[in-house]
Design an enzyme around this catalytic site. Structure first.
Site, PDB file in Angstrom:
ATOM      1  N   ILE A  73     -33.361  53.678  14.714  1.00 32.81           N
ATOM      2  CA  ILE A  73     -33.087  52.883  13.512  1.00 32.81           C
ATOM      3  C   ILE A  73     -34.200  53.256  12.539  1.00 32.81           C
ATOM      4  CG2 ILE A  73     -32.924  50.583  12.498  1.00 32.81           C
ATOM      5  CD1 ILE A  73     -31.894  49.542  15.142  1.00 32.81           C
ATOM      6  N   PRO A  74     -33.865  54.014  11.492  1.00 30.46           N
ATOM      7  CA  PRO A  74     -34.903  54.724  10.723  1.00 30.46           C
ATOM      8  C   PRO A  74     -35.651  53.837   9.734  1.00 30.46           C
ATOM      9  CG  PRO A  74     -32.736  55.232   9.847  1.00 30.46           C
ATOM     10  CD  PRO A  74     -32.501  54.319  11.027  1.00 30.46           C
ATOM     11  N   CYS A  75     -36.472  52.927  10.237  1.00 30.96           N
ATOM     12  CA  CYS A  75     -37.267  52.071   9.361  1.00 30.96           C
ATOM     13  C   CYS A  75     -38.315  52.887   8.607  1.00 30.96           C
ATOM     14  CB  CYS A  75     -37.905  50.944  10.163  1.00 30.96           C
ATOM     15  SG  CYS A  75     -38.935  51.514  11.521  1.00 30.96           S
ATOM     16  N   HIS A  76     -38.576  54.119   9.109  1.00 34.14           N
ATOM     17  CA  HIS A  76     -39.547  54.959   8.399  1.00 34.14           C
ATOM     18  C   HIS A  76     -39.004  55.437   7.055  1.00 34.14           C
ATOM     19  CE1 HIS A  76     -37.027  57.681  10.835  1.00 34.14           C
ATOM     20  NE2 HIS A  76     -37.218  58.571   9.873  1.00 34.14           N
ATOM     21  N   ARG A  77     -37.698  55.244   6.824  1.00 35.60           N
ATOM     22  CA  ARG A  77     -37.114  55.660   5.540  1.00 35.60           C
ATOM     23  C   ARG A  77     -37.161  54.547   4.506  1.00 35.60           C
ATOM     24  NH1 ARG A  77     -31.961  58.319   8.575  1.00 35.60           N
ATOM     25  NH2 ARG A  77     -33.152  59.905   9.717  1.00 35.60           N
TER      26      ARG A  77
END
Lengths: 193, 264
Positions: free
Chosen positions: B169-173
């Site tokens: 789940i790309p929270c880094h984006r």
């Protein structure tokens, strides 16, 4: 059995937390039981696995008082027997050859008998032949013999488990044991030992 | 009686000894998994190093970056109150390609995630983050607005900080509204920068834009404005690109928000 009583109490208090201890405590017995009934390590593992999964389905539904009232050993063997019978009925059990295709004896699964002097004295070969001969017995005799002589149930306990008269159980055990003796003897004569 | 026939006593003794057989080591783990009392995990090589991916029957529960498996299993037990058991080789080999493809951004089909222990708000934040394509970023405020809680920007930041399944789940984006990269749950800003770099989001450009107070790119041929990483913004040639520091500035200049990246 103190540990068994403790397990039952722990399960009644918190099934999710105590279930692993229950599996740890019983997995060796349930697996050995299934192995001696089927002769196949793979079938035995699947039967044991199924037995504990079914046990969990029941335990996770039962109220604490019902868990406290259960006789754990008889109950688990009852489930294992049902799983075994269902598989036999579905003919999903693999037929176990006495020898592998290349002619060598079927290898026994890992066990700890070497650490026990009285067992070590007995030849691994006899053990292996006995296991193979046992699997060749008719199912009703095999179940009775395994419950009595491998698992150590009393005749009365077996009668309750199988819902058969005690006399019938005794007859099956005696006939089964006699057939084992004869089969082992024949085999010796045939191979010229 | 035939001398070769074993005695009844020997028969009984041999039968009794047949009980000494060890169950396979796989029995207990598979029972615990099948009953849902334990979860499975595999280690996975990623651009940020080895992570441990755990799941149960509901879906993926966690991605943790740990130095060794002992730290992982201990932390997992503490956090989830369930054991994590190494998946068998067959399961691991079946699952690994899907995980790797997701990390590489090549997989479109969503993986099943077990988020049921999180609040509805947290779940909405994480599901929204899943919509951000690889190579792009969105500000915290964008997520807040998109999920219908425009005032909850701080809560969005907190939900992302506690994302149990980073990377997949790309929270880094998700970055700060001014374009600064912001914190990252799985190892700080440097890891976040490295991940965005690998994905082609050009984090250094983003940081430069932040310093110049540029938040949006517009095209003077279409009069549409976008987030700088939107695929439509990337198509605009340098000579037709205009920059804006705020939505108000863009709208005042006669630009409308892009319908794909929805900057306003």
């Amino acid at each position: 059995m103190v540990l068994e009583e403790e397990l039952v109490l722990a399960l009644a208090a918190n099934p999710g937390q105590a279930f692993e201890a229950m599996v740890l405590h019983w997995q060796q017995r349930v697996y050995a039981f299934a192995l001696r009934l089927t002769g196949s390590p793979q079938d035995a593992e699947e039967i044991a696995q199924d037995t504990f999964v079914r046990a969990w389905r029941a335990l996770s539904q039962w109220p604490p008082e019902r868990i406290r009232a259960m006789r754990m050993r008889a109950w688990l063997y009852q489930i294992a027997l049902n799983v075994f019978r269902n598989r036999v009925a579905r003919r999903s059990l693999t037929v176990i050859p006495l020898e592998s295709p290349d002619g060598r004896p079927v290898i026994e699964p890992a066990d700890d008998w070497r650490e026990r002097p009285e067992v070590a004295a007995e030849s691994a070969e006899l053990r292996q032949r006995m296991a193979a001969t046992l699997v060749a017995l008719p199912a009703h005799m095999r179940v009775a013999v395994v419950l009595r002589h491998v698992e150590g149930f009393t005749y009365r306990e077996i009668a309750e488990l199988l819902e058969q008269p005690e006399g019938t159980v005794k007859a099956h055990v005696h006939r089964g044991t006699r057939q084992l003796r004869q089969a082992l003897q024949h085999e010796r004569v045939e191979v010229g030992v | 009686m035939n001398r070769d026939q074993p005695s009844p006593r020997a028969i009984v003794q041999t039968l009794h000894n047949l009980r000494t057989v060890l169950p396979p080591a796989t029995l207990l783990p598979s029972v615990m998994r099948l009953t849902g009392l334990a979860d499975s995990y595999i280690p996975l090589e990623t651009p940020v190093g080895t992570v441990f991916v755990a799941w149960n029957v509901r879906g993926i529960t966690a991605v943790m970056r740990r130095d060794d498996v002992g730290n992982f299993t201990a932390d997992y037990l503490r956090q989830f109150q369930r054991q994590a058991i190494a998946a068998d080789a067959t399961t691991a080999n079946a699952l690994r390609p899907a995980l790797e493809a997701t990390v590489r951004g090549e997989r479109k089909a969503p993986l099943p995630f077990d988020l049921h222990k999180l609040t509805e708000f947290e779940q909405a934040v994480l599901r929204k983050a899943l919509e951000i394509p690889r190579g792009q970023v969105r500000p915290y405020g964008w997520i807040a607005r998109e999920i219908g809680r425009p005032g909850a920007v701080r809560a969005v930041g907190s939900a992302l900080k506690h994302n149990p399944i980073p990377l997949l789940i790309p929270c880094h984006r998700v970055v700060l509204s001014d374009g600064q990269l912001g914190q990252y749950a799985m190892g700080g800003t440097n890891i976040k920068r490295a991940l965005l770099e690998v994905e082609g989001a050009e984090p250094e450009t983003l940081e430069t834009l932040a310093q110049q107070h540029v938040q949006f790119y517009g095209s003077d041929t279409t009069n549409v404005f976008c987030f700088p990483t939107c695929r439509h913004a990337r198509r605009v040639t340098l000579q037709h690109r205009v920059t804006f520091g705020s939505v108000r500035e863009a709208v005042a200049s006669g630009y409308r928000p892009c319908k794909v990246c929805r900057p306003a």
